[in-house]
Design an enzyme around this catalytic site. Structure first.
Site, PDB file in Angstrom:
ATOM      1  N   CYS A 269       2.812   1.442  11.751  1.00  0.00           N
ATOM      2  CA  CYS A 269       3.762   2.616  11.072  1.00  0.00           C
ATOM      3  C   CYS A 269       4.383   3.548  12.665  1.00  0.00           C
ATOM      4  CB  CYS A 269       3.301   2.649   9.941  1.00  0.00           C
ATOM      5  SG  CYS A 269       2.176   3.564  10.480  1.00  0.00           S
TER       6      CYS A 269
ATOM      7  N   ASN B 104      -7.099   3.474  10.377  1.00  0.00           N
ATOM      8  CA  ASN B 104      -6.209   1.716  10.641  1.00  0.00           C
ATOM      9  C   ASN B 104      -6.023   2.267  12.504  1.00  0.00           C
ATOM     10  OD1 ASN B 104      -4.451   4.060   9.944  1.00  0.00           O
ATOM     11  ND2 ASN B 104      -2.996   3.369   9.995  1.00  0.00           N
TER      12      ASN B 104
ATOM     13  N   THR C 263       9.921  -7.456 -12.152  1.00  0.00           N
ATOM     14  CA  THR C 263       9.438  -9.353 -12.760  1.00  0.00           C
ATOM     15  C   THR C 263       8.320  -9.212 -11.129  1.00  0.00           C
ATOM     16  OG1 THR C 263      11.586  -9.474 -13.378  1.00  0.00           O
ATOM     17  CG2 THR C 263       9.423 -10.853 -12.592  1.00  0.00           C
TER      18      THR C 263
ATOM     19  N   SER D 110      -3.796  -3.313   0.222  1.00  0.00           N
ATOM     20  CA  SER D 110      -3.270  -4.174   0.415  1.00  0.00           C
ATOM     21  C   SER D 110      -3.098  -5.788   0.794  1.00  0.00           C
ATOM     22  CB  SER D 110      -2.483  -3.555   1.839  1.00  0.00           C
ATOM     23  OG  SER D 110      -1.207  -4.927   1.973  1.00  0.00           O
TER      24      SER D 110
ATOM     25  N   HIS E  21      -2.104  -8.025   3.161  1.00  0.00           N
ATOM     26  CA  HIS E  21      -2.376  -8.960   4.197  1.00  0.00           C
ATOM     27  C   HIS E  21      -3.076  -7.733   5.330  1.00  0.00           C
ATOM     28  CE1 HIS E  21       0.397  -5.250   7.160  1.00  0.00           C
ATOM     29  NE2 HIS E  21       0.501  -4.457   5.795  1.00  0.00           N
TER      30      HIS E  21
ATOM     31  N   ALA F 269       1.005  -1.320   0.091  1.00  0.00           N
ATOM     32  CA  ALA F 269      -0.241  -0.049  -0.482  1.00  0.00           C
ATOM     33  C   ALA F 269       0.702   1.305  -0.135  1.00  0.00           C
ATOM     34  CB  ALA F 269      -0.724  -0.016   1.838  1.00  0.00           C
TER      35      ALA F 269
ATOM     36  N   GLN G 243      -7.604  -0.510   5.152  1.00  0.00           N
ATOM     37  CA  GLN G 243      -8.042  -1.274   5.796  1.00  0.00           C
ATOM     38  C   GLN G 243     -10.451  -2.083   5.441  1.00  0.00           C
ATOM     39  OE1 GLN G 243      -6.971  -2.085   9.131  1.00  0.00           O
ATOM     40  NE2 GLN G 243      -5.417  -1.264   9.141  1.00  0.00           N
TER      41      GLN G 243
END
Length: 379
Positions: free
Chosen positions: A327, A153, A241, A201, A203, A75, A181
């Protein structure tokens, strides 16, 4: 979820990898290891086809098409691409102002501050979400981009995305929503909402770390600027890649949310509500923010008179939770989200975010309450 002696209540920091996602990733590691950009042999074709299929699953969760998905490292990179779009608009139109939510994620705040554009912060409403009315007064002919977090978040507040999107559209301003979220909190159709840029995102929805996406709506392709140039992969929109196995896992995670999302949200909310009610009934802590229009698993709690960091330390190894977003963890400053909500430094230092998810249950919630009671000396 319990890992050894620890009850996991930090789903908004990262969700566990779902076993069903792991299985499809393991199959991809075994069969789709070839470079998906290798165009001269069948294994490359198959890896590319697996990515296309996964892109369709990701897109479907948000009412889009596979071509609307630009895969990124996460993200934060997608948020950086949104700010690159603002710079592109500024160079074309002379609009040099960016409006971001006061409680937006650190990656947006830092990117905006380093963008060399004028950054203004949108105040929060009483729920802790970006204030739509205040934004209406701030937006102007100088505005290149409005960016808000769709579901916060830390406090779990859900933004008025439809109203903000309509306001931006009426003013001819590009709108970006950080929706990392959001998939576990609400149904989202970006075409219906008319949101041109959105960040997601893997995860945060039971997929793997290291993969995310910038979602693009109609008419904004000219503003897409990659952070990683690479060798022109993804139509020149993002180089490097493509990690087939991560993308396949991302797609499966999105497919599972699309199937089980509404029922799962209702179950998680009932667990969270019982947890909150018990803490409040015992007068140990109070919920911060509004109860409605909130992430179903979010329980940001104020433990008056208890230092949050000290309390969490006493709860180890029994409970995994956070004093603020991951974060920002480790900083000495109070949460910028709580500050934006008008909560003073002292009270902010007494807040813990507990977040529930797919593998939570009532037994875990009840055991967590017992550990908390013991930690505050009420057992």
């Amino acid at each position: 979820m319990q890992v050894g002696d620890t009850i996991y209540l930090d789903y908004q920091a990262a969700t566990p990898l779902d076993d069903r996602v792991l299985r499809v990733m393991q199959a991809a590691f075994a069969t789709h290891f070839a470079n998906p950009h290798a165009v001269d042999h069948v294994l490359g074709w198959r890896a590319a086809a697996a990515i296309d299929a996964a892109a369709s699953k990701v897109a479907a969760l948000f009412g889009l098409q596979a071509d609307d998905v630009i895969f990124t490292s996460g993200a934060s990179e997608a948020n950086a691409m949104a700010l690159n779009a603002a710079r592109a608009i500024a160079s074309q139109t002379g609009r040099t102002e960016v409006l971001i939510g006061s409680a937006d994620h650190g990656s947006i705040r830092n990117e905006a501050n380093s963008s060399r554009l004028t950054v203004k912060h949108i105040p929060l409403d009483e729920r802790g979400a970006p204030d739509h009315d205040k934004l209406r007064a701030m937006i102007s002919d100088e505005t290149a981009l409005v960016s808000v977090i769709g579901v916060n978040n830390e406090n779990g507040a859900i933004a008025e995305l439809a109203a903000i999107a309509a306001l931006c559209r009426s003013c001819g301003v590009l709108f970006h929503a950080d929706l990392a979220q959001a998939p576990l909190a609400m149904d989202i159709n970006l075409l219906d909402l008319d949101i041109p840029f959105a960040t997601i995102s893997a995860h945060k929805l039971y997929g793997p770390k290291g993969i995310g996406a910038l979602l693009t709506g109609p008419g904004v392709s000219e503003f897409v600027r990659p952070v990683v140039m690479g060798a022109g992969q993804q139509g020149g929109r993002r180089g490097g890649t493509m990690p087939t196995e991560l993308i396949v896992g991302f797609g499966e995670a999105c497919r599972l949310v699309s199937i089980d999302g509404p029922i799962e949200r209702e179950r998680i909310a009932s667990i969270k509500d019982r947890f909150v009610e018990q803490l409040e009934e015992k007068q140990i802590a109070n919920l911060v923010g509004a109860r409605k229009d909130r992430h179903p698993g979010n329980a940001l709690m104020h433990f008056q008179g208890q230092n949050a960091a000290d309390l969490l330390a006493r709860l180890q190894p029994h409970i995994a939770a956070s004093t603020q977003s991951a974060c920002s963890s480790g900083t000495m400053e109070p949460s910028h989200v709580l500050s934006a909500m008008g909560i003073d430094r002292g009270a902010a230092s007494e807040c813990i975010r507990f977040s529930f998810g797919r593998f939570s249950d009532f037994r875990q919630a009840d055991r967590a309450i017992a550990f908390i009671l013991n930690a505050v000396g009420m057992n």
